[in-house]
Motif scaffolding. Structure first.
Motif, PDB file in Angstrom:
ATOM      1  N   MET A 176      54.951  49.924  49.797  1.00 53.68           N
ATOM      2  CA  MET A 176      56.347  49.938  49.366  1.00 53.68           C
ATOM      3  C   MET A 176      57.168  48.878  50.077  1.00 53.68           C
ATOM      4  O   MET A 176      58.151  48.360  49.540  1.00 53.68           O
ATOM      5  N   LEU A 177      56.759  48.511  51.299  1.00 47.72           N
ATOM      6  CA  LEU A 177      57.464  47.455  52.026  1.00 47.72           C
ATOM      7  C   LEU A 177      56.828  46.092  51.806  1.00 47.72           C
ATOM      8  O   LEU A 177      57.334  45.079  52.297  1.00 47.72           O
ATOM      9  N   GLY A 178      55.710  46.050  51.092  1.00 52.14           N
ATOM     10  CA  GLY A 178      55.024  44.789  50.863  1.00 52.14           C
ATOM     11  C   GLY A 178      54.541  44.154  52.152  1.00 52.14           C
ATOM     12  O   GLY A 178      54.548  42.935  52.295  1.00 52.14           O
ATOM     13  N   SER A 179      54.119  44.987  53.102  1.00 49.33           N
ATOM     14  CA  SER A 179      53.741  44.498  54.423  1.00 49.33           C
ATOM     15  C   SER A 179      52.238  44.528  54.638  1.00 49.33           C
ATOM     16  O   SER A 179      51.504  45.259  53.972  1.00 49.33           O
ATOM     17  N   ASN A 180      51.801  43.753  55.590  1.00 45.70           N
ATOM     18  CA  ASN A 180      50.402  43.737  55.993  1.00 45.70           C
ATOM     19  C   ASN A 180      50.326  44.228  57.433  1.00 45.70           C
ATOM     20  O   ASN A 180      50.803  43.562  58.356  1.00 45.70           O
ATOM     21  N   ILE A 181      49.726  45.390  57.637  1.00 49.71           N
ATOM     22  CA  ILE A 181      49.662  45.947  58.986  1.00 49.71           C
ATOM     23  C   ILE A 181      48.330  45.631  59.663  1.00 49.71           C
ATOM     24  O   ILE A 181      48.114  46.019  60.817  1.00 49.71           O
ATOM     25  N   GLY A 182      47.453  44.912  58.973  1.00 48.44           N
ATOM     26  CA  GLY A 182      46.183  44.531  59.565  1.00 48.44           C
ATOM     27  C   GLY A 182      45.387  45.737  60.017  1.00 48.44           C
ATOM     28  O   GLY A 182      45.259  46.724  59.278  1.00 48.44           O
ATOM     29  N   ASN A 183      44.874  45.690  61.229  1.00 51.53           N
ATOM     30  CA  ASN A 183      44.080  46.795  61.768  1.00 51.53           C
ATOM     31  C   ASN A 183      44.907  47.754  62.626  1.00 51.53           C
ATOM     32  O   ASN A 183      44.344  48.623  63.293  1.00 51.53           O
ATOM     33  N   ARG A 184      46.218  47.584  62.634  1.00 47.64           N
ATOM     34  CA  ARG A 184      47.069  48.471  63.441  1.00 47.64           C
ATOM     35  C   ARG A 184      47.011  49.906  62.930  1.00 47.64           C
ATOM     36  O   ARG A 184      46.884  50.145  61.731  1.00 47.64           O
ATOM     37  N   LYS A 185      47.100  50.834  63.864  1.00 50.57           N
ATOM     38  CA  LYS A 185      47.145  52.249  63.512  1.00 50.57           C
ATOM     39  C   LYS A 185      48.347  52.898  64.197  1.00 50.57           C
ATOM     40  O   LYS A 185      48.669  52.573  65.341  1.00 50.57           O
ATOM     41  N   ALA A 186      48.981  53.811  63.491  1.00 57.09           N
ATOM     42  CA  ALA A 186      50.089  54.563  64.079  1.00 57.09           C
ATOM     43  C   ALA A 186      49.503  55.625  65.010  1.00 57.09           C
ATOM     44  O   ALA A 186      48.591  56.353  64.629  1.00 57.09           O
ATOM     45  N   ILE A 187      50.039  55.687  66.229  1.00 57.37           N
ATOM     46  CA  ILE A 187      49.568  56.668  67.210  1.00 57.37           C
ATOM     47  C   ILE A 187      50.600  57.781  67.303  1.00 57.37           C
ATOM     48  O   ILE A 187      51.734  57.563  67.743  1.00 57.37           O
ATOM     49  N   LEU A 188      50.228  58.982  66.892  1.00 55.49           N
ATOM     50  CA  LEU A 188      51.115  60.130  66.928  1.00 55.49           C
ATOM     51  C   LEU A 188      50.859  60.924  68.208  1.00 55.49           C
ATOM     52  O   LEU A 188      49.711  61.117  68.604  1.00 55.49           O
ATOM     53  N   LEU A 189      51.950  61.380  68.845  1.00 51.78           N
ATOM     54  CA  LEU A 189      51.840  62.146  70.081  1.00 51.78           C
ATOM     55  C   LEU A 189      52.881  63.254  70.109  1.00 51.78           C
ATOM     56  O   LEU A 189      53.966  63.107  69.541  1.00 51.78           O
ATOM     57  N   PHE A 190      52.542  64.353  70.748  1.00 55.04           N
ATOM     58  CA  PHE A 190      53.524  65.394  71.018  1.00 55.04           C
ATOM     59  C   PHE A 190      54.237  65.067  72.320  1.00 55.04           C
ATOM     60  O   PHE A 190      53.650  64.530  73.252  1.00 55.04           O
ATOM     61  N   GLU A 191      55.531  65.411  72.387  1.00 51.41           N
ATOM     62  CA  GLU A 191      56.310  65.160  73.600  1.00 51.41           C
ATOM     63  C   GLU A 191      57.467  66.141  73.638  1.00 51.41           C
ATOM     64  O   GLU A 191      57.833  66.743  72.616  1.00 51.41           O
ATOM     65  N   GLU A 192      58.058  66.327  74.805  1.00 49.96           N
ATOM     66  CA  GLU A 192      59.258  67.132  74.949  1.00 49.96           C
ATOM     67  C   GLU A 192      60.455  66.183  74.948  1.00 49.96           C
ATOM     68  O   GLU A 192      60.494  65.239  75.730  1.00 49.96           O
ATOM     69  N   GLY A 193      61.420  66.431  74.073  1.00 48.72           N
ATOM     70  CA  GLY A 193      62.557  65.520  73.965  1.00 48.72           C
ATOM     71  C   GLY A 193      63.710  66.162  73.233  1.00 48.72           C
ATOM     72  O   GLY A 193      63.752  67.381  73.051  1.00 48.72           O
ATOM     73  N   GLY A 194      64.652  65.335  72.783  1.00 45.40           N
ATOM     74  CA  GLY A 194      65.840  65.839  72.114  1.00 45.40           C
ATOM     75  C   GLY A 194      65.712  65.848  70.604  1.00 45.40           C
ATOM     76  O   GLY A 194      65.812  66.876  69.951  1.00 45.40           O
ATOM     77  N   ALA A 195      65.488  64.664  70.012  1.00 41.94           N
ATOM     78  CA  ALA A 195      65.379  64.545  68.563  1.00 41.94           C
ATOM     79  C   ALA A 195      64.059  65.158  68.084  1.00 41.94           C
ATOM     80  O   ALA A 195      63.094  65.245  68.851  1.00 41.94           O
ATOM     81  N   PRO A 196      63.992  65.583  66.822  1.00 33.69           N
ATOM     82  CA  PRO A 196      62.730  66.129  66.311  1.00 33.69           C
ATOM     83  C   PRO A 196      61.586  65.119  66.361  1.00 33.69           C
ATOM     84  O   PRO A 196      60.436  65.487  66.587  1.00 33.69           O
TER      85      PRO A 196
END
Length: 371
Positions: A176-196
Motif C-alpha cells: 500500500m505504501l509502494g515500499s521495498n523493505i528488503g529483508n527487514r523484519k518487524a520485531i514485536l516486544l512486550f513492555e510496560e509503558g503508557g500508550a497501548p
C-alpha cells in the motif's frame, strides 16, 4: 551537600558487591581495589550509607583471582531457556547459545561430570512449533515479523495472535505504501509503558502489557511506521507521518481488526493533530482531486524531501492551507468508518455512543462538487 566536590564523593564501580566482579571504590583521590584474601576469599570494598569507604570479606565457592571469586560455571539464562540467548562462563572462557544451519539451537548449559566437577555441555535442541532459531534463541519468526516475548512468557498466547496478524498484514502495508523493505523484519516486544503500543527506531514495535490493545488493528498503524523507516526525515512533518499511518490503517482495517474504529477531526483539531484528523483530510483530498493512492505520494514526498505545499499544489492546484479551509467548510463528519465495516442499505450502523449522526459510508460523506 552544596560544598561537596567530585573528589569527595564515594564512587563504587560494583555497588551491588558482587563477589565475582572485581570493583573499585574511589574517595578523595584514593582508589581501593577489591583484592583476594588468601586463595578462597575476597575483600570487597564499597561505599557505606555515610559515604565512607568500607569493606566486607566474602568466601569464594572455589578460587579467588584478580580481586574476584572465580565461579566454576555460570549460565546467564539459568539453564535450558530457549527464548533467551544465554552464555556459559567457565574457566575464564565464555560460550554463547547459537543457531545451527538446520534451524535447531545449540544450548549451552552447566553440568557436572561423574566426579562432581563442574563442566559445560552444549545440547542440540529443536524450537517449539511455530518458532525458529534467531540469533541463538527460539522466537516466533516468519517472513515479515518476529515476536520476542522472552520477558513476558505468560503472554505467549497473545504473542502468537499478534504475530500471526503481523505476518498477514505487513506485506499488505508494504504494498500500500509502494515500499521495498528488503529483508527487514518487524520485531514485536512486550513492555510496560503508557500508550497501548509504540514504535522505536526502524524495526521495534512495543505492546504495553499493562494497557494492551483490545484488538490487533493497532498493528496496521505501527506496522506502517516500520515500513516508512524515515530515519529522521520527517522534520516538522510528524503529523504527515501519523496521518499516513492512520490512512493505511483505515484502508486495510476490517470489523474484526477493531470494531467501531474511525478517523476524523475531533472538536477544533487541525492538521497538526495528525493521526485520524490528517488521515480524514488526506482521504478527502484523494476523493476531491481524483488522486489514486495518496499515501504512496505522501510517503515518497517525505523520503525524497519534497516540499509539502508544492506536492499538494501539484495534486489539486491549491496550497495546503487553502485545501484545509475547503475541507473544513464542508463540515466533515467527526467519525468516518471504513467501508469494510458493516452497513445496512445506504446507512452505516452507528455505534451506540455516536448520537450526532455524523457517520456514514465513505461514498456518502464526501460530495465531489465541493469548492
Amino acid at each position: 551537600s552544596g560544598n561537596a566536590t567530585k573528589e569527595s564523593v564515594c564512587v563504587d564501580t560494583d555497588p551491588k558487591n558482587i563477589a565475582w566482579v572485581a570493583g573499585e571504590v574511589t574517595k578523595e583521590g584514593k582508589t581501593y581495589t577489591d583484592e583476594c584474601v588468601k586463595s578462597n576469599s575476597v575483600k570487597d570494598f564499597f561505599c557505606n550509607k555515610k559515604g565512607a569507604v568500607s569493606y566486607v570479606k566474602m568466601s569464594c565457592p572455589k578460587d579467588c583471582q584478580n580481586g574476584a571469586c572465580v565461579l566454576p560455571c555460570v549460565d546467564s539464562d539459568g539453564g535450558k531457556d530457549l527464548t533467551i540467548k544465554g552464555k556459559v562462563s567457565i574457566d575464564g572462557k565464555g560460550y554463547s547459545d547459537y543457531c545451527e544451519k538446520d534451524g535447531s539451537i545449540r544450548e549451552q548449559i552447566c553440568d557436572k561430570d561423574k566426579n562432581n566437577k563442574p563442566i559445560r555441555r552444549n545440547l542440540k535442541l529443536k524450537c517449539q512449533d511455530g518458532e525458529k532459531c534467531v540469533d541463538g534463541r527460539c522466537l516466533l519468526s516468519g517472513d515479515y515479523c518476529i515476536f520476542d516475548y522472552s520477558n513476558f512468557k505468560k503472554f505467549k498466547k497473545e504473542a502468537e495472535n499478534f504475530f500471526k496478524y503481523c505476518e498477514t498484514k505487513l506485506s499488505l502495508i508494504r504494498d500500500m505504501l509502494g515500499s521495498n523493505i528488503g529483508n527487514r523484519k518487524a520485531i514485536l516486544l512486550f513492555e510496560e509503558g503508557g500508550a497501548p503500543a509504540w514504535t522505536v527506531g526502524d524495526d521495534r514495535i512495543f505492546i504495553n502489557v499493562n494497557n494492551p490493545p483490545e484488538y490487533p488493528g493497532f498493528l496496521l498503524h505501527e506496522g506502517t511506521h516500520f515500513v516508512q523507516d524515515y530515519k529522521g526525515l520527517t522534520g516538522d512533518r510528524g503529523w504527515v507521518m501519523e496521518g499516513i499511518a492512520d490512512l493505511v490503517r483505515f484502508k486495510l482495517t476490517t470489523e474484526e481488526d477493531e470494531p467501531g474504529w474511525a478517523i476524523g477531526c475531533q472538536g477544533n483539531e487541525d492538521l497538526s493533530a495528525g493521526y485520524g484528523c490528517a488521515a480524514a483530510f488526506f482521504l478527502w483530498v484523494e476523493e476531491k482531486c481524483k488522486v489514486s493512492d495518496i499515501q504512496i505520494i505522501l510517503n515518497n514526498m517525505i523520503l525524497k524531501g519534497k516540499d509539502t505545499n508544492e506536492v499538494f499544489k501539484e495534486l489539486c492546484g491549491k496550497n495546503l492551507t487553502d485545501l484545509w479551509d475547503s475541507y473544513k467548510s464542508t463540515n466533515p463528519p467527526q467519525r468516518i468508518f471504513p467501508t469494510t465495516q458493516p452497513v445496512s442499505g445506504t446507512d452505516y450502523i452507528c455505534p451506540e455512543d455516536q448520537k450526532s449522526g455524523l457517520c456514514g459510508p465513505i461514498d456518502k460523506i464526501f460530495p465531489l462538487n465541493n469548492k
